[in-house]
Every structure is written in C-alpha cells, then in structure tokens.
Design an enzyme around this catalytic site. Sequence first.
Site, short mmCIF file in Angstrom:
data_model
loop_
_atom_site.label_atom_id
_atom_site.label_comp_id
_atom_site.label_asym_id
_atom_site.label_seq_id
_atom_site.Cartn_x
_atom_site.Cartn_y
_atom_site.Cartn_z
N ARG A 51 16.65 47.20 -29.44
CA ARG A 51 15.10 46.99 -29.90
C ARG A 51 14.32 47.80 -29.29
NH1 ARG A 51 17.37 42.51 -30.78
NH2 ARG A 51 18.40 43.03 -28.86
N LYS A 80 28.01 64.34 -15.81
CA LYS A 80 28.19 65.42 -14.97
C LYS A 80 27.70 65.34 -13.52
CE LYS A 80 28.09 68.69 -18.94
NZ LYS A 80 27.05 69.79 -19.35
N ARG A 101 15.41 54.18 -19.75
CA ARG A 101 16.02 52.93 -19.36
C ARG A 101 17.34 53.34 -18.26
NH1 ARG A 101 17.82 47.97 -22.90
NH2 ARG A 101 15.63 47.46 -22.85
N HIS A 129 10.74 45.44 -16.61
CA HIS A 129 10.69 45.76 -17.80
C HIS A 129 9.42 45.48 -18.72
CE1 HIS A 129 12.24 46.70 -22.05
NE2 HIS A 129 13.03 46.00 -22.04
C1 NCD Z 1 16.40 42.82 -22.57
C2 NCD Z 1 16.59 43.80 -21.69
O1 NCD Z 1 17.14 44.95 -21.58
O2 NCD Z 1 16.54 43.45 -20.20
N1 NCD Z 1 16.44 43.34 -23.71
C3 NCD Z 1 15.42 43.89 -24.59
O3 NCD Z 1 14.79 44.94 -23.95
N2 NCD Z 1 14.71 43.22 -25.46
C4 NCD Z 1 16.81 41.51 -22.39
C5 NCD Z 1 18.41 41.43 -22.07
O4 NCD Z 1 19.25 42.35 -22.38
O5 NCD Z 1 19.04 40.32 -21.90
#
Ligand code: NCD
Length: 375
Positions: A51, A80, A101, A129
Amino acid sequence: MKHLLNILDLSTEEIGELIATAEDIEAHPEKYEDACRHKILATLFFEPSTRTRLSFESAMLSLGGNVISMAGANTSSAAKGESVADTAEVVSGYADIIAMRHPKEGAPYVAAKHSSVPVINAGDGGHYHPTQTLADLLTVHREKGAFENLTVGFCGDLKYGRTVHSLIAALSRYRGVKFVLISPEELRLPEFVKRDYIEEKGIPYTESASLEEQIGKLDALYMTRVQKERFESEEEYARLKDTYILTEEKMRTAGKNTIVLHPLPRVNEISVKVDEDPRACYFKQTRNGKLMRMALILKLLKDKETAEKGGVYQVGGGGERERNTFVSTSVKCANPHCIFPCEQELPPLFYRDKRGTLCCAYCDAAAENGKETTV
Ligand code: NCD
C-alpha cells in the site's frame, strides 16, 4: 515544513488543510492532474510494502509527476554496505522528493539531514509511520466529522505498531480524546509514546488485555497485526499472534457507530466476514491514503518552492524537529533498533524531553542511565 518525519511536524491547522486538499482532489481530480509535471518522486523502500509504496507512486502519477523506485534493500547499494546518509545525498540529486521506509528507527531523520529535497518517513522500524496516520485521520474525519471527544481503542501489537504510535501522537492534540489500549502485557505501548503523548498531556486512558470488555465503549477501534518481523524469538511471536481476532460475533457487542480501522496488511486479526459490516473502514483507509499522500506531496513541494523564493519554512505545530538537540559522547542510546550504531560517524545527538529525560534524537528512546556528564 521541510520534511515529514513525525506526524507532529504538521500542526493541526496543516492537517486540516491537507484534509481539505484531499477532499478537493477527490471532487476535482482534473485540477491536479498536471500539478507535479516534471517533478520526480523517489521511493526508497528497504522493507516490504504494498500500500504505502504503491499509493505514493500512484499519488505522484495522478499529479502528473514521475516516479523512480528502489524496492528492497537487496537490489540496491545498501546490500553493498552503503549508508543511509550517502544514499540520501545521492538520490536527492535525482529526485525532487523522497519517500523512505527503513527497518532502523530514525533512518529517515538521517536521510533528511543529508538530503537537499524533502524526505517523507514512510515507516521506520517500530517507531513512526506518519503518512499512514494521514490516511487514518482522513478516514476518521470522514466517518465521524471531527476528532474531538472521541474514545479510540487500539488493539493488538501496541509495542511495535508504528502506525499506532503516530496516530496516538496525532490524536493527542484534540480536545476530549480518550484512549483505550488493548494488548497483552508483552505488547504494551512503549514508554516514549505513553510519556510524551498521553501522560504528559493528561489524556485519560485505560490499559486492558480484553477486547471483549472494551469494545462496547469505543467510537473507533484500531486493530493491528502482530509485527512478526520485529520479534527476537519466533516462539514469542507464535504465542502472541492470535491473541485478538475481531469476529462478527464481537462486532455485535460493539457500538452501532463504532468504526473499525486497520492499517493493513491483515493476517487473521479481523475475520473476512467483518468486511461486509458498514462499520468496517479499512479498505476506505487505503483509498484515503492515496488522497492524503497527494495532498502531502503538493504541500512539501510548495513549501520548498516558497523557501527557495526567499520565504521561510513554517515550522509545524509540534516543532518536533526544532527541539534542542546536542551532541553527547558520554551516554548511549539503549534501543537496539536505532539507526545510530549502524551508520559511520553519525553525531551522537540527544535532547531532553519535558520531564528532563535524556532521549536519543534519532529514535526517541531514553538514553542509557538517562544522564550525561559532558555536553
Ligand atoms: C503498516 C506498516 O507498515 O507499519 N502497513 C502499512 O503501511 N499500511 C502496518 C503493518 O505492517 O502491520
């Protein structure tokens, strides 16, 4: 605002503006279809994602922009041994905005310090997040009309659930909010979240291990997946993973207007039979996530342009990144998931929270022994 690392980098007014933009984008998509022409978004994902990465990319494409993407640490120079700092320095030469991320907490903060373009935290370890929170906020706003006076229950993995930490931080700024924290003992909310966003603000909260006992009291129930990838031991994960399963039967005891949220992916903590329930909002959240990411990209690029024309960056309401950090070599961050020890020669940055506790500026964990001798 320069970067979005913590949801508190946005003031509540700015969140209101993003919601208004997202609503306008949905109503008049044609107005925005060229808004980011010739702009490039780089998505740097060192952890799995469906997502978040795709909604960022879809958001940029719907704004008429372009996307370059690095999905998976194994296919990039991270394999690397390249540092986050060097990666950010390089990629900011190729893109106008970066969404990152990373499994290490504080990695997007390091990236932001080495990037000449805005960096968005798309999830850092079990820390924060903020863009999932934007999706959550738009959903709550659409379903409930406001954030004030809501009782919000969080259920499942409150320890490692970064979406929980960011949403609690965001909601803690609205009047009359109450939290119900439902988890097994082992997966309770981390100290830094409880300390900074609940206790510090005097927000009423209940901690409980029972979903059945609490479900009837909630305006919104935020279910979460037990975060397998953050566990040290597989047995511990196996023991805890099925602690809570939301079923049709449990939904019968929930309020008639209790909305159910989940950041997804779901494993089995919500029965698929609940999907048909009009109170289930988790698929709406995914669509709202794209709209809010479009609004966010527009804002960050616009704020940068204003700053380049001689204006100044407006500091977000939380001022999270404006706190007074300082270098200390006599204390250590005690968090094994922090980015700090993984990168070469990062300055050991700390700050004092409102209670005077010394905290790591990368991951917000309290420093070992909590005292510094040299500053
Ligand atoms: C979440 C995350 O990556 O923290 N997912 C997301 O981005 N919608 C929740 C999860 O992974 O459980």
